[in-house]
Scaffold this active site. Structure first.
Site, PDB file in Angstrom:
ATOM      1  N   HIS A   1      -4.475  19.654  20.899  1.00 64.67           N
ATOM      2  CA  HIS A   1      -5.526  20.284  20.107  1.00 64.67           C
ATOM      3  C   HIS A   1      -5.632  19.669  18.715  1.00 64.67           C
TER       4      HIS A   1
ATOM      5  N   TYR B   1      -8.610  17.385  15.440  1.00 67.65           N
ATOM      6  CA  TYR B   1      -8.865  17.420  13.988  1.00 67.65           C
ATOM      7  C   TYR B   1      -8.471  16.107  13.332  1.00 67.65           C
TER       8      TYR B   1
ATOM      9  N   HIS C   1     -18.986  19.794  26.028  1.00 65.85           N
ATOM     10  CA  HIS C   1     -18.471  20.182  24.701  1.00 65.85           C
ATOM     11  C   HIS C   1     -17.947  18.971  23.927  1.00 65.85           C
ATOM     12  N   PHE C   2     -17.120  18.153  24.581  1.00 65.56           N
ATOM     13  CA  PHE C   2     -16.450  17.161  23.730  1.00 65.56           C
ATOM     14  C   PHE C   2     -17.254  15.885  23.513  1.00 65.56           C
ATOM     15  N   HIS C   3     -18.363  15.711  24.219  1.00 67.95           N
ATOM     16  CA  HIS C   3     -19.195  14.560  23.847  1.00 67.95           C
ATOM     17  C   HIS C   3     -20.087  14.853  22.641  1.00 67.95           C
TER      18      HIS C   3
ATOM     19  N   ARG D   1     -15.318  19.393  36.440  1.00 65.20           N
ATOM     20  CA  ARG D   1     -15.155  18.125  35.729  1.00 65.20           C
ATOM     21  C   ARG D   1     -14.208  17.243  36.541  1.00 65.20           C
ATOM     22  N   ARG D   2     -14.061  15.983  36.133  1.00 68.58           N
ATOM     23  CA  ARG D   2     -13.132  15.066  36.780  1.00 68.58           C
ATOM     24  C   ARG D   2     -13.313  15.051  38.289  1.00 68.58           C
TER      25      ARG D   2
HETATM   26 FE1  HAS Z   1     -12.712  21.399  21.444  1.00 74.48          FE
HETATM   27  C1  HAS Z   1     -11.572  21.268  24.718  1.00 74.48           C
HETATM   28  C2  HAS Z   1     -12.080  24.766  21.355  1.00 74.48           C
HETATM   29  C3  HAS Z   1     -13.550  21.513  18.079  1.00 74.48           C
HETATM   30  C4  HAS Z   1     -12.654  17.964  21.325  1.00 74.48           C
HETATM   31  N1  HAS Z   1     -12.231  19.904  22.774  1.00 74.48           N
HETATM   32  C5  HAS Z   1     -11.811  20.052  24.076  1.00 74.48           C
HETATM   33  C6  HAS Z   1     -11.589  18.760  24.675  1.00 74.48           C
HETATM   34  C7  HAS Z   1     -11.867  17.822  23.692  1.00 74.48           C
HETATM   35  C8  HAS Z   1     -12.272  18.564  22.509  1.00 74.48           C
HETATM   36  C9  HAS Z   1     -11.747  16.315  23.826  1.00 74.48           C
HETATM   37  O1  HAS Z   1     -10.502  26.800  22.991  1.00 74.48           O
HETATM   38  C10 HAS Z   1     -11.186  18.482  26.122  1.00 74.48           C
HETATM   39  C11 HAS Z   1      -9.714  18.371  26.348  1.00 74.48           C
HETATM   40  C12 HAS Z   1      -9.445  18.107  27.811  1.00 74.48           C
HETATM   41  O2  HAS Z   1      -9.661  16.949  28.264  1.00 74.48           O
HETATM   42  O3  HAS Z   1      -9.091  19.047  28.531  1.00 74.48           O
HETATM   43  N2  HAS Z   1     -12.854  22.877  20.011  1.00 74.48           N
HETATM   44  C13 HAS Z   1     -12.562  24.182  20.191  1.00 74.48           C
HETATM   45  C14 HAS Z   1     -12.812  24.923  18.949  1.00 74.48           C
HETATM   46  C15 HAS Z   1     -13.231  23.995  18.026  1.00 74.48           C
HETATM   47  C16 HAS Z   1     -13.240  22.720  18.700  1.00 74.48           C
HETATM   48  C17 HAS Z   1     -12.637  26.393  18.719  1.00 74.48           C
HETATM   49  N3  HAS Z   1     -13.078  20.022  20.006  1.00 74.48           N
HETATM   50  C18 HAS Z   1     -13.371  20.270  18.676  1.00 74.48           C
HETATM   51  C19 HAS Z   1     -13.480  19.026  17.953  1.00 74.48           C
HETATM   52  C20 HAS Z   1     -13.228  18.022  18.864  1.00 74.48           C
HETATM   53  C21 HAS Z   1     -12.975  18.667  20.144  1.00 74.48           C
HETATM   54  C22 HAS Z   1     -13.764  18.927  16.482  1.00 74.48           C
HETATM   55  C23 HAS Z   1     -13.185  16.549  18.694  1.00 74.48           C
HETATM   56  C24 HAS Z   1     -13.504  15.890  17.596  1.00 74.48           C
HETATM   57  N4  HAS Z   1     -12.016  22.751  22.785  1.00 74.48           N
HETATM   58  C25 HAS Z   1     -11.775  24.067  22.526  1.00 74.48           C
HETATM   59  C26 HAS Z   1     -11.135  24.692  23.704  1.00 74.48           C
HETATM   60  C27 HAS Z   1     -10.982  23.693  24.665  1.00 74.48           C
HETATM   61  C28 HAS Z   1     -11.541  22.492  24.059  1.00 74.48           C
HETATM   62  C29 HAS Z   1     -10.718  26.087  23.878  1.00 74.48           C
HETATM   63  C30 HAS Z   1     -10.345  23.817  26.062  1.00 74.48           C
HETATM   64  C31 HAS Z   1     -11.384  24.071  27.065  1.00 74.48           C
HETATM   65  C32 HAS Z   1     -10.828  24.172  28.459  1.00 74.48           C
HETATM   66  O4  HAS Z   1     -11.010  25.236  29.073  1.00 74.48           O
HETATM   67  O5  HAS Z   1     -10.212  23.216  28.968  1.00 74.48           O
HETATM   68  C33 HAS Z   1     -13.557  24.291  16.566  1.00 74.48           C
HETATM   69  O6  HAS Z   1     -12.758  23.482  15.729  1.00 74.48           O
HETATM   70  C34 HAS Z   1     -15.005  24.105  16.238  1.00 74.48           C
HETATM   71  C35 HAS Z   1     -15.364  24.565  14.826  1.00 74.48           C
HETATM   72  C36 HAS Z   1     -16.700  24.000  14.409  1.00 74.48           C
HETATM   73  C37 HAS Z   1     -17.705  24.671  13.853  1.00 74.48           C
HETATM   74  C38 HAS Z   1     -18.995  23.953  13.523  1.00 74.48           C
HETATM   75  C39 HAS Z   1     -19.169  23.675  12.033  1.00 74.48           C
HETATM   76  C40 HAS Z   1     -20.373  22.828  11.810  1.00 74.48           C
HETATM   77  C41 HAS Z   1     -20.477  21.806  10.927  1.00 74.48           C
HETATM   78  C42 HAS Z   1     -21.749  21.003  10.858  1.00 74.48           C
HETATM   79  C43 HAS Z   1     -22.720  21.577   9.851  1.00 74.48           C
HETATM   80  C44 HAS Z   1     -23.998  20.833   9.911  1.00 74.48           C
HETATM   81  C45 HAS Z   1     -24.828  20.634   8.881  1.00 74.48           C
HETATM   82  C46 HAS Z   1     -26.038  19.821   9.133  1.00 74.48           C
HETATM   83  C47 HAS Z   1     -24.537  21.108   7.512  1.00 74.48           C
HETATM   84  C48 HAS Z   1     -17.597  26.124  13.556  1.00 74.48           C
HETATM   85  C49 HAS Z   1     -19.354  21.435  10.013  1.00 74.48           C
HETATM   86  C50 HAS Z   1     -27.234  20.241   8.289  1.00 74.48           C
HETATM   87  C51 HAS Z   1     -28.397  19.495   8.827  1.00 74.48           C
HETATM   88  C52 HAS Z   1     -29.503  19.129   8.094  1.00 74.48           C
HETATM   89  C53 HAS Z   1     -30.624  18.406   8.771  1.00 74.48           C
HETATM   90  C54 HAS Z   1     -29.612  19.378   6.660  1.00 74.48           C
HETATM   91  C1  HEM Z   2     -15.484  11.845  30.165  1.00 72.73           C
HETATM   92  C2  HEM Z   2     -19.984  10.001  29.950  1.00 72.73           C
HETATM   93  C3  HEM Z   2     -19.031   8.189  25.533  1.00 72.73           C
HETATM   94  C4  HEM Z   2     -14.747  10.432  25.574  1.00 72.73           C
HETATM   95  C5  HEM Z   2     -16.811  11.557  30.457  1.00 72.73           C
HETATM   96  C6  HEM Z   2     -17.542  12.089  31.567  1.00 72.73           C
HETATM   97  C7  HEM Z   2     -18.798  11.567  31.520  1.00 72.73           C
HETATM   98  C8  HEM Z   2     -18.878  10.715  30.362  1.00 72.73           C
HETATM   99  C9  HEM Z   2     -19.946  11.843  32.501  1.00 72.73           C
HETATM  100  C10 HEM Z   2     -17.004  13.115  32.571  1.00 72.73           C
HETATM  101  C11 HEM Z   2     -16.325  12.515  33.711  1.00 72.73           C
HETATM  102  C12 HEM Z   2     -15.640  13.521  34.595  1.00 72.73           C
HETATM  103  O1  HEM Z   2     -15.268  14.620  34.151  1.00 72.73           O
HETATM  104  O2  HEM Z   2     -15.469  13.201  35.791  1.00 72.73           O
HETATM  105  C13 HEM Z   2     -20.091   9.300  28.754  1.00 72.73           C
HETATM  106  C14 HEM Z   2     -21.248   8.536  28.338  1.00 72.73           C
HETATM  107  C15 HEM Z   2     -20.970   8.017  27.111  1.00 72.73           C
HETATM  108  C16 HEM Z   2     -19.652   8.468  26.738  1.00 72.73           C
HETATM  109  C17 HEM Z   2     -22.518   8.370  29.143  1.00 72.73           C
HETATM  110  C18 HEM Z   2     -21.818   7.141  26.224  1.00 72.73           C
HETATM  111  C19 HEM Z   2     -22.311   6.009  26.610  1.00 72.73           C
HETATM  112  C20 HEM Z   2     -17.831   8.726  25.124  1.00 72.73           C
HETATM  113  C21 HEM Z   2     -17.284   8.607  23.792  1.00 72.73           C
HETATM  114  C22 HEM Z   2     -16.086   9.259  23.806  1.00 72.73           C
HETATM  115  C23 HEM Z   2     -15.873   9.761  25.147  1.00 72.73           C
HETATM  116  C24 HEM Z   2     -17.939   7.891  22.637  1.00 72.73           C
HETATM  117  C25 HEM Z   2     -15.087   9.465  22.701  1.00 72.73           C
HETATM  118  C26 HEM Z   2     -15.034   8.801  21.589  1.00 72.73           C
HETATM  119  C27 HEM Z   2     -14.548  10.927  26.844  1.00 72.73           C
HETATM  120  C28 HEM Z   2     -13.332  11.575  27.276  1.00 72.73           C
HETATM  121  C29 HEM Z   2     -13.530  11.970  28.613  1.00 72.73           C
HETATM  122  C30 HEM Z   2     -14.884  11.565  28.957  1.00 72.73           C
HETATM  123  C31 HEM Z   2     -12.076  11.809  26.436  1.00 72.73           C
HETATM  124  C32 HEM Z   2     -12.573  12.760  29.489  1.00 72.73           C
HETATM  125  C33 HEM Z   2     -11.863  11.918  30.491  1.00 72.73           C
HETATM  126  C34 HEM Z   2     -11.048  12.778  31.400  1.00 72.73           C
HETATM  127  O3  HEM Z   2     -11.472  13.876  31.783  1.00 72.73           O
HETATM  128  O4  HEM Z   2      -9.943  12.339  31.713  1.00 72.73           O
HETATM  129  N1  HEM Z   2     -17.644  10.719  29.718  1.00 72.73           N
HETATM  130  N2  HEM Z   2     -19.152   9.230  27.770  1.00 72.73           N
HETATM  131  N3  HEM Z   2     -16.954   9.435  25.902  1.00 72.73           N
HETATM  132  N4  HEM Z   2     -15.461  10.927  27.866  1.00 72.73           N
HETATM  133 FE1  HEM Z   2     -17.280  10.073  27.813  1.00 72.73          FE
HETATM  134 CU    CU Z   3      -8.269  22.563  21.535  1.00 71.22          CU
END
Ligand code: HAS
Ligand code: HEM
Ligand code: CU
Length: 577
Positions: free
Chosen positions: A242, A246, A393-395, A456-457
């Protein structure tokens, strides 16, 4: 800056200017290695998106010659994008920024020889791990859950990479402490503050993975132990897994807080609030890993619920960040003549590819963060866990909030480091919009399919699963997912053309060669700790906050891990590919 000897040792006689030039070259190596990994990783993504569109391309002979299976491709995609690209980019970015800032503030100097050593070590780890990945001997996905058992060479290479990142962390913290000794009573400059907090957080976070790999996986894959306990391994993995998100996010926040406001024509909102966010991430990022293990047996629900509440707590500094960066963007747009409650947004410099990429990355993160809160809620988790919702979520978190921010940063950082002009700024702008549009469509298609129960996967497009998948009648989200893959392929090719043409150009005539867009602040922290606000004073002792983080982790992981050690189940390895 005083021309005294290097506070980090080993470089006396080298001037500050020469040290900074050397640091630029090193940073360039980190950044280019990162983007080379991303290039290969991103080329595999669209194939997977087509799979989730019901189109199986994995039987084509040309592709079969390159990758043996869907899962070998998916392993490479996850490892190269999420582990290699991020780690190399961040190691360059969060080494360069604080060392440069501290050198310019005087009293500290980078130890270039050590910095090069960490780069070489990290690259050696990467090349080592690449061998079994490419030869299909470590098709264990980027989470490498046992009892899936890959070649020991993979775990050793991955371990060396992580160790190298910890040495980068050490160098930044060490240099910061040297600067503190040279300037007692001074407030740490804000970019250094954010960088040191991120590295200290990563050091606490990495402990779980280091123990898992060094104590469990390497001896086991070498045949020195009979088996490993999958539950304990998963728990240690998510201790790191997790907070690693960050570690990917905070370097993007550094840009959103410190540089984007200046690029957009405005100021950082509040230095105190910025420090508070990073201090909170340092303390609360780690003790939340069980939110990935709600479905795991033999973990008490009460601990799962405690980790859930702590997860909601660690969302708070992101909400503070949303407020702060929105305020600084509004400040920028109003300074440019923007009017109205939302109308000001039109006055942001939308013609600037670097700004646009980062603002779009933020917009994606509003949805990515909201989805994260759903995942974390123990009542909703069973609906979305292990479904296509999760890659959705994570893309839009790591795949866009992080990646598109780093792309946007590269649009000024690469010219800054190389002295070369950005190639085709309009193509750069187009690539940002295409990436954002493609990822938003991808997220829509995948979240939707996940809610319908698509796992997934899974190679859902392969003949064995095709019939069941077709029967789900998901024509619209499937089409959206396939289309997004095509858009993202175009986006990726456009981005990499811009990047590589910039790097390969012979001319070094960038007029902004030396400019780093450091923002002014509406409420600055001041220079002296005694005159600073209580918020600034209390967030300054980062080592004490690290200790607090360690205590909190021990409290919420100790009672979870102790029974696992007491009931250690040694399970033999399996090779399913
Ligand atoms: Fe996540 C699964 C919960 C944030 C990445 N997360 C994943 C996985 C990845 C990932 C890679 O609780 C998959 C792992 C795997 O392969 O199994 N995630 C959270 C929560 C947050 C969160 C509570 N995740 C992230 C971030 C990631 C990331 C950041 C990567 C960089 N996530 C989970 C949970 C799972 C999970 C469960 C497990 C799911 C499962 O069942 O397997 C929080 O940190 C999010 C807080 C964020 C906010 C948003 C704040 C918004 C901002 C933008 C403001 C925009 C502005 C634009 C100002 C509250 C800061 C203004 C626009 C104008 C045009 C002016
Ligand atoms: C998994 C598409 C770019 C990180 C996947 C999956 C898809 C996908 C469809 C799900 C596969 C599955 O669950 O069977 C794409 C496409 C991309 C892209 C179309 C852009 C061209 C990225 C980027 C990142 C990323 C930029 C991170 C920097 C991951 C990770 C997984 C994943 C961590 C999970 C692998 C796993 O489950 O073991 N992607 N992706 N992807 N992608 Fe991407
Ligand atoms: Cu997490």
């Amino acid at each position: 800056a005083p021309a005294g000897s290097s506070a980090t040792g080993g470089l006396s006689g080298v001037t500050d200017a020469a040290a900074l030039t050397g640091l630029k070259t090193l940073t360039q190596y980190y950044v280019v290695t990162a983007f080379l990994a991303l290039f290969i990783g991103v080329m595999l993504g669209p194939l997977q998106a087509l799979n989730y569109g019901g189109v199986n391309v994995y039987e084509y002979p040309l592709l079969k010659a390159l990758i043996r299976s869907y899962y070998q491709g998916l392993t490479l995609h996850g490892v190269l994008n999420a582990l290699v690209f991020t780690q190399f980019f961040i190691s360059g970015w969060l080494l360069y920024l604080p060392l440069r800032e501290l050198t310019q503030a005087g009293g500290a100097r980078p130890n270039l020889r050590f910095a090069w050593f960490t780069y070489v070590l990290m690259t050696a780890g990467l090349l080592t791990a690449a061998v079994p990945l490419l030869s299909n001997d470590a098709t264990v996905l980027y989470t490498f859950y046992p009892p899936l058992e890959g070649s020991p060479v993979f775990y050793i290479g991955a371990g060396v990479m992580v160790a190298a990142s910890l040495l980068v962390a050490g160098q930044v913290v060490w240099t910061w402490l040297a600067w503190k000794r040279a300037h007692p009573g001074r407030v740490t400059p804000v970019v250094t503050y954010m960088s040191v907090a991120t590295w200290l957080m990563w050091a606490v976070a990495a402990l779980g993975l280091v123990v898992e790999v060094v104590v469990m996986l390497i001896p086991w894959s070498l045949g020195l132990t009979r088996g490993v306990d999958p539950l304990l391994a998963r728990t240690l993995f998510w201790w790191t897994g997790h907070p690693i998100v960050y570690f990917w996010l905070l370097p993007a926040y550094v840009s959103w807080y410190a540089f984007l406001p200046r690029q957009a024509g405005g100021r950082m909102a509040s230095e105190g609030l910025t420090r508070l966010s990073f201090a909170m991430f340092l303390v609360f990022s780690v003790p939340v890993g069980l939110h990935h293990q709600y479905a795991d047996p033999n973990v008490q629900s009460s601990w799962k619920v405690i980790h859930m509440f702590l997860t909601f707590l660690v969302a708070v500094p992101s909400l503070l960040t949303a407020f702060s960066v929105a305020a600084s963007l509004e400040d920028a747009a109003r300074a440019r003549g923007g009017r109205g409650v939302v109308g000001w947004m039109r006055r942001l410099p939308w013609g600037n590819a670097s700004v646009t990429a980062q603002v779009l990355a933020m917009v994606s993160f509003i949805f990515g963060g909201a989805g994260g809160i759903v995942n974390a809620s123990i009542a909703f988790a069973p609906v979305v866990h292990n479904t296509a919702w999760i890659p959705g979520h994570f893309h839009i978190t790591v795949g866009t909030a992080t990646t598109l921010t780093f792309m946007g940063v590269a649009f000024w950082l690469v010219p800054h480091l190389t002295g070369k002009r950005l190639f085709a700024p309009r193509a750069a702008l187009a690539s940002a919009w295409l990436w954002f549009g493609g990822m938003m469509l991808f997220a829509l298609g995948m979240h939707w399919q996940g809610l319908a129960g698509v796992p997934r996967r899974a190679q859902v497009s392969a003949s064995a699963q095709q019939a069941a998948y077709d029967a789900m009648n998901l024509g619209v989200p499937r089409a959206l997912t396939a289309l997004s893959g095509v858009i993202l392929l175009v986006a990726g090719l456009t981005f990499f053309t811009v990047l590589f043409r910039t790097l390969l150009s012979a001319r070094r005539d960038n007029p902004e060669d030396t400019a780093i867009p450091v923002s002014d602040t509406i409420s600055p922290a001041g220079a002296s700790l005694t005159a600073a606000t209580p918020l600034v004073r209390h967030t300054e002792p980062l080592l004490a906050l690290t200790l607090l983080a360690l205590i909190l982790v021990a409290l919420v992981y100790g009672p979870v891990i102790a029974p696992m050690l007491a009931n250690y189940q040694a399970v033999p390895g399996q090779r399913l590919w």
